[in-house]
Design a protein around this motif. Structure first.
Motif, PDB file in Angstrom:
ATOM      1  N   ALA A  76       3.906 -12.753  -5.129  1.00  0.00           N
ATOM      2  CA  ALA A  76       3.755 -12.178  -4.416  1.00  0.00           C
ATOM      3  C   ALA A  76       3.987 -10.997  -3.887  1.00  0.00           C
ATOM      4  N   PHE A  77       5.082 -12.171  -2.516  1.00  0.00           N
ATOM      5  CA  PHE A  77       6.532 -11.446  -2.739  1.00  0.00           C
ATOM      6  C   PHE A  77       7.230 -10.645  -3.231  1.00  0.00           C
ATOM      7  N   TYR A 179      -3.376 -12.716   2.724  1.00  0.00           N
ATOM      8  CA  TYR A 179      -2.801 -12.559   1.597  1.00  0.00           C
ATOM      9  C   TYR A 179      -2.434 -11.629   1.114  1.00  0.00           C
ATOM     10  N   GLN A 183       1.551  -9.728   1.581  1.00  0.00           N
ATOM     11  CA  GLN A 183       2.237  -8.896   0.463  1.00  0.00           C
ATOM     12  C   GLN A 183       2.623  -7.501   0.798  1.00  0.00           C
ATOM     13  N   TYR A 186       6.024  -6.237   1.471  1.00  0.00           N
ATOM     14  CA  TYR A 186       6.879  -6.406   0.041  1.00  0.00           C
ATOM     15  C   TYR A 186       6.625  -5.215  -0.175  1.00  0.00           C
TER      16      TYR A 186
END
Length: 266
Positions: A76-77, A179, A183, A186
């Protein structure tokens, strides 16, 4: 700067929806090799890990969820960090800025691919990895049917909600909002500093999280009664997480709108 007059002149009478789909198709076609490579890396890692787990007879239940969740966060990052990889050089920026679509349309396409679509792919990869675990165990273990519990597909949503069995929906809401909040920086960093975005954002978040951890520790030390109210504040936490996430997305859009061809790339 992205000029609405140029956009209107090139798009003509196309509706937003028509232009959005054309821009989405262009984005996917232009980046098809990169997208396919990313998909292959995600599925390859989950399938390989699932096969290793199945061969060794481990990884069912919470242990597998922890490993796959770690993969999920890393992908995800990284996925969010490369959302604006077409803004690294002057030539790429010129091409991106001259595409006949509004800044909002371009930003929305990148957001959809990097956030909800990537999330869906990662959830699917979890189940594929877990099914691989079961199939590998069936093919390699002696008398695998003697272990019926191991042959069940793991339900990560149930395991996540076990943090508080009395309020599973609330726990899932907090974890999912956490979550997307983790994210979001980023994704914002991808447009703030397109070059080496992941490394720069990771370093910035490490500093911020360190400071926040110190402040939290001090607050608990001097206001110990706060610990007794955490369980009653989960909705507040989820709300704050969601608002902060939206703030990153909105700030990213306004920063994207101000992009120019000539830009000091940092």
């Amino acid at each position: 700067t992205m000029d609405n007059e140029i956009y209107e002149a090139r798009v003509g009478n196309e509706s937003f929806v028509e232009n959005f789909w054309l821009n989405a198709k262009r984005e996917i076609i232009d980046n098809r090799k990169f997208l396919l490579l990313g998909l292959a890396c995600i599925l390859g890692l989950y399938i390989t890990t699932g096969a290793i787990m199945g061969y060794n007879g481990v990884g069912s239940g919470s242990s597998g969820v922890v490993i796959f969740t770690f993969y999920m966060m890393m992908f995800a990052f990284v996925g969010a960090s490369v959302a604006f990889s077409d803004m690294k050089t002057k030539e790429e920026r010129l091409y991106s800025l001259m595409v006949p679509a509004s800044a909002f349309s371009k930003y929305l396409v990148k957001w959809l691919l990097s956030v909800p679509v990537l999330f869906g792919v990662l959830v699917l990869a979890f189940y594929i990895g877990d099914i691989t675990r079961i199939l590998t165990f069936l093919m390699t273990a002696d008398n695998p049917h003697n272990y019926p519990d191991y042959l069940h597909i793991t339900n990560p949503w149930k395991i996540y909600s076990m943090f508080d069995i009395t309020r599973p929906a609330l726990i899932l809401t907090v974890l999912l909002s956490a979550y997307f909040l983790a994210q979001a920086p980023y994704f914002f960093g991808a447009i703030l500093w397109p070059k080496n975005s992941f490394i720069k954002t990771f370093a910035a978040m490490w500093v911020i999280q360190t400071v926040c951890s110190i402040l939290f520790a001090l607050s608990v030390k001097y206001f110990p009664s706060l610990m007794y109210h955490i369980g009653d504040s989960l909705w507040f936490m989820a709300t704050v997480f969601i608002l902060l996430t939206l703030a990153f997305y909105v700030a990213g859009f306004y920063l994207y709108r101000r992009q120019q061809v000539v830009y000091k790339l940092i």
